[in-house]
Design a protein around this motif. Structure first.
Motif, mmCIF file in Angstrom:
data_model
loop_
_atom_site.group_PDB
_atom_site.id
_atom_site.type_symbol
_atom_site.label_atom_id
_atom_site.label_comp_id
_atom_site.label_asym_id
_atom_site.label_seq_id
_atom_site.Cartn_x
_atom_site.Cartn_y
_atom_site.Cartn_z
ATOM 1 N N ASP A 66 0.769 -1.417 -0.001
ATOM 2 C CA ASP A 66 -0.185 0.008 0.137
ATOM 3 C C ASP A 66 1.011 1.261 -0.063
ATOM 4 O O ASP A 66 0.253 2.411 0.066
ATOM 5 N N LYS A 67 2.105 0.971 0.010
ATOM 6 C CA LYS A 67 2.974 2.285 -0.080
ATOM 7 C C LYS A 67 2.515 3.442 -0.983
ATOM 8 O O LYS A 67 2.456 4.607 -0.566
ATOM 9 N N GLY A 68 2.327 3.299 -2.203
ATOM 10 C CA GLY A 68 2.057 3.961 -3.208
ATOM 11 C C GLY A 68 0.708 4.921 -2.648
ATOM 12 O O GLY A 68 0.896 6.139 -2.766
ATOM 13 N N PRO A 69 -0.392 4.152 -2.955
ATOM 14 C CA PRO A 69 -1.634 4.849 -2.615
ATOM 15 C C PRO A 69 -1.529 5.570 -1.236
ATOM 16 O O PRO A 69 -2.249 6.547 -1.003
ATOM 17 N N LEU A 70 -0.947 4.964 -0.212
ATOM 18 C CA LEU A 70 -0.856 5.752 1.260
ATOM 19 C C LEU A 70 -0.052 6.827 1.169
ATOM 20 O O LEU A 70 -0.471 7.688 1.990
ATOM 21 N N PHE A 71 1.165 6.875 0.802
ATOM 22 C CA PHE A 71 1.976 8.241 1.052
ATOM 23 C C PHE A 71 2.092 8.980 -0.313
ATOM 24 O O PHE A 71 2.614 9.804 -0.131
ATOM 25 N N ASP A 72 1.693 8.547 -1.546
ATOM 26 C CA ASP A 72 1.829 9.474 -2.592
ATOM 27 C C ASP A 72 1.115 10.833 -2.479
ATOM 28 O O ASP A 72 1.603 11.842 -3.154
ATOM 29 N N PRO A 73 -0.284 10.740 -2.013
ATOM 30 C CA PRO A 73 -1.090 12.037 -1.978
ATOM 31 C C PRO A 73 -0.254 13.106 -1.142
ATOM 32 O O PRO A 73 -0.458 14.277 -1.568
ATOM 33 N N SER A 74 0.541 12.911 -0.352
ATOM 34 C CA SER A 74 1.124 13.847 0.427
ATOM 35 C C SER A 74 2.056 14.756 -0.578
ATOM 36 O O SER A 74 2.455 15.970 -0.220
ATOM 37 N N ASN A 75 2.755 13.913 -1.558
ATOM 38 C CA ASN A 75 3.529 14.786 -2.282
ATOM 39 C C ASN A 75 2.771 15.963 -2.955
ATOM 40 O O ASN A 75 3.444 16.976 -3.516
ATOM 41 N N SER A 76 1.413 16.142 -3.216
ATOM 42 C CA SER A 76 0.731 16.901 -3.745
ATOM 43 C C SER A 76 0.533 17.989 -2.985
ATOM 44 O O SER A 76 -0.191 18.969 -3.236
ATOM 45 N N LYS A 77 0.699 18.057 -1.687
ATOM 46 C CA LYS A 77 0.277 19.274 -0.631
ATOM 47 C C LYS A 77 1.691 19.896 -0.384
ATOM 48 O O LYS A 77 2.230 19.864 0.324
ATOM 49 N N VAL A 78 1.800 20.837 -1.364
ATOM 50 C CA VAL A 78 3.057 21.746 -1.437
ATOM 51 C C VAL A 78 3.053 22.717 -0.403
ATOM 52 O O VAL A 78 4.078 23.047 0.295
ATOM 53 N N TYR A 79 1.822 22.778 0.373
ATOM 54 C CA TYR A 79 1.839 23.618 1.482
ATOM 55 C C TYR A 79 2.669 23.170 2.646
ATOM 56 O O TYR A 79 2.876 24.011 3.727
ATOM 57 N N ARG A 80 2.939 22.033 2.740
ATOM 58 C CA ARG A 80 3.557 21.080 3.907
ATOM 59 C C ARG A 80 5.038 21.625 3.791
ATOM 60 O O ARG A 80 5.839 21.558 4.927
ATOM 61 N N HIS A 81 5.544 22.279 2.826
ATOM 62 C CA HIS A 81 7.060 22.613 2.583
ATOM 63 C C HIS A 81 7.151 23.911 2.690
ATOM 64 O O HIS A 81 6.147 24.937 2.444
ATOM 65 N N PRO A 82 8.206 24.658 3.723
ATOM 66 C CA PRO A 82 8.195 25.940 3.897
ATOM 67 C C PRO A 82 8.566 27.037 2.896
ATOM 68 O O PRO A 82 9.252 27.933 3.158
ATOM 69 N N THR A 83 8.714 26.464 1.411
ATOM 70 C CA THR A 83 9.026 27.216 0.537
ATOM 71 C C THR A 83 8.112 28.475 0.200
ATOM 72 O O THR A 83 8.316 29.367 -0.613
ATOM 73 N N PHE A 84 6.776 28.512 0.863
ATOM 74 C CA PHE A 84 5.954 29.520 0.645
ATOM 75 C C PHE A 84 5.851 30.477 1.433
ATOM 76 O O PHE A 84 5.145 31.693 1.698
ATOM 77 N N PHE A 85 6.920 30.393 2.439
ATOM 78 C CA PHE A 85 6.779 31.631 3.684
ATOM 79 C C PHE A 85 8.032 32.507 3.483
ATOM 80 O O PHE A 85 9.203 32.002 3.344
ATOM 81 N N ASP A 86 7.787 33.669 3.726
ATOM 82 C CA ASP A 86 8.792 34.635 3.837
ATOM 83 C C ASP A 86 9.565 34.706 5.102
ATOM 84 O O ASP A 86 8.812 34.880 6.036
ATOM 85 N N VAL A 87 10.871 34.540 5.105
ATOM 86 C CA VAL A 87 11.544 34.550 6.323
ATOM 87 C C VAL A 87 12.206 36.013 6.672
ATOM 88 O O VAL A 87 12.844 36.512 5.469
ATOM 89 N N PRO A 88 11.769 36.544 7.582
ATOM 90 C CA PRO A 88 12.328 37.742 7.821
ATOM 91 C C PRO A 88 13.816 38.205 7.765
ATOM 92 O O PRO A 88 14.556 37.182 8.240
ATOM 93 N N GLU A 89 14.267 39.291 7.421
ATOM 94 C CA GLU A 89 15.821 39.689 7.364
ATOM 95 C C GLU A 89 16.524 39.205 8.627
ATOM 96 O O GLU A 89 17.611 38.602 8.799
ATOM 97 N N GLU A 90 15.810 39.703 9.912
ATOM 98 C CA GLU A 90 16.218 39.672 11.114
ATOM 99 C C GLU A 90 16.547 38.342 11.576
ATOM 100 O O GLU A 90 17.346 37.957 12.334
ATOM 101 N N VAL A 91 15.948 37.183 11.061
ATOM 102 C CA VAL A 91 16.098 35.807 11.410
ATOM 103 C C VAL A 91 17.670 35.210 11.125
ATOM 104 O O VAL A 91 18.000 34.511 11.463
ATOM 105 N N GLY A 92 18.066 35.921 9.944
ATOM 106 C CA GLY A 92 19.115 35.312 9.374
ATOM 107 C C GLY A 92 19.099 33.933 8.669
ATOM 108 O O GLY A 92 18.210 33.426 8.097
ATOM 109 N N HIS A 93 20.271 33.274 8.433
ATOM 110 C CA HIS A 93 20.409 31.801 7.834
ATOM 111 C C HIS A 93 19.508 30.782 8.636
ATOM 112 O O HIS A 93 19.829 30.718 9.875
ATOM 113 N N MET A 94 18.692 30.145 7.980
ATOM 114 C CA MET A 94 18.126 28.935 8.664
ATOM 115 C C MET A 94 18.610 27.552 8.079
ATOM 116 O O MET A 94 18.862 27.709 7.063
#
Length: 94
Positions: A66-94
């Protein structure tokens, strides 16, 4: 009726850890005996501070097929990755 005792899965929490990890299985007639047997078998050198035992028949698990059907849908949920958030300048390198 089967004369074999139920199978129990044993989880031990180490002295320097916060999580329990699966260490093995054993047969016992009840939970109390399973804990006592797990202590005798899996913590001979005082490596544990907590023991969990769970009847194997009470564990629900996914099948490797069941690996494919169970885990594949999570790849389409791009909001789970922090690429859509702006990091403030004062935070520095993460």
């Amino acid at each position: 009726m089967s004369s074999e005792w139920p199978l129990w899965e044993v989880f031990i929490r180490g002295q320097h850890g916060l999580n329990h990890r699966h260490v093995g299985s054993l047969h016992a007639p009840d939970a109390e005996m399973a804990v006592n047997n797990a202590r005798d078998v899996y913590t001979r050198r005082n490596e544990g501070v907590s023991i969990w035992v769970v009847r194997s028949s009470d564990i629900a698990a996914s099948a490797p097929s069941d690996k494919g059907p169970l885990f594949d849908p999570s790849n389409s949920k791009v909001y789970r990755h922090p690429t859509f958030f702006d990091v403030p300048e004062e935070v520095g390198h993460m």
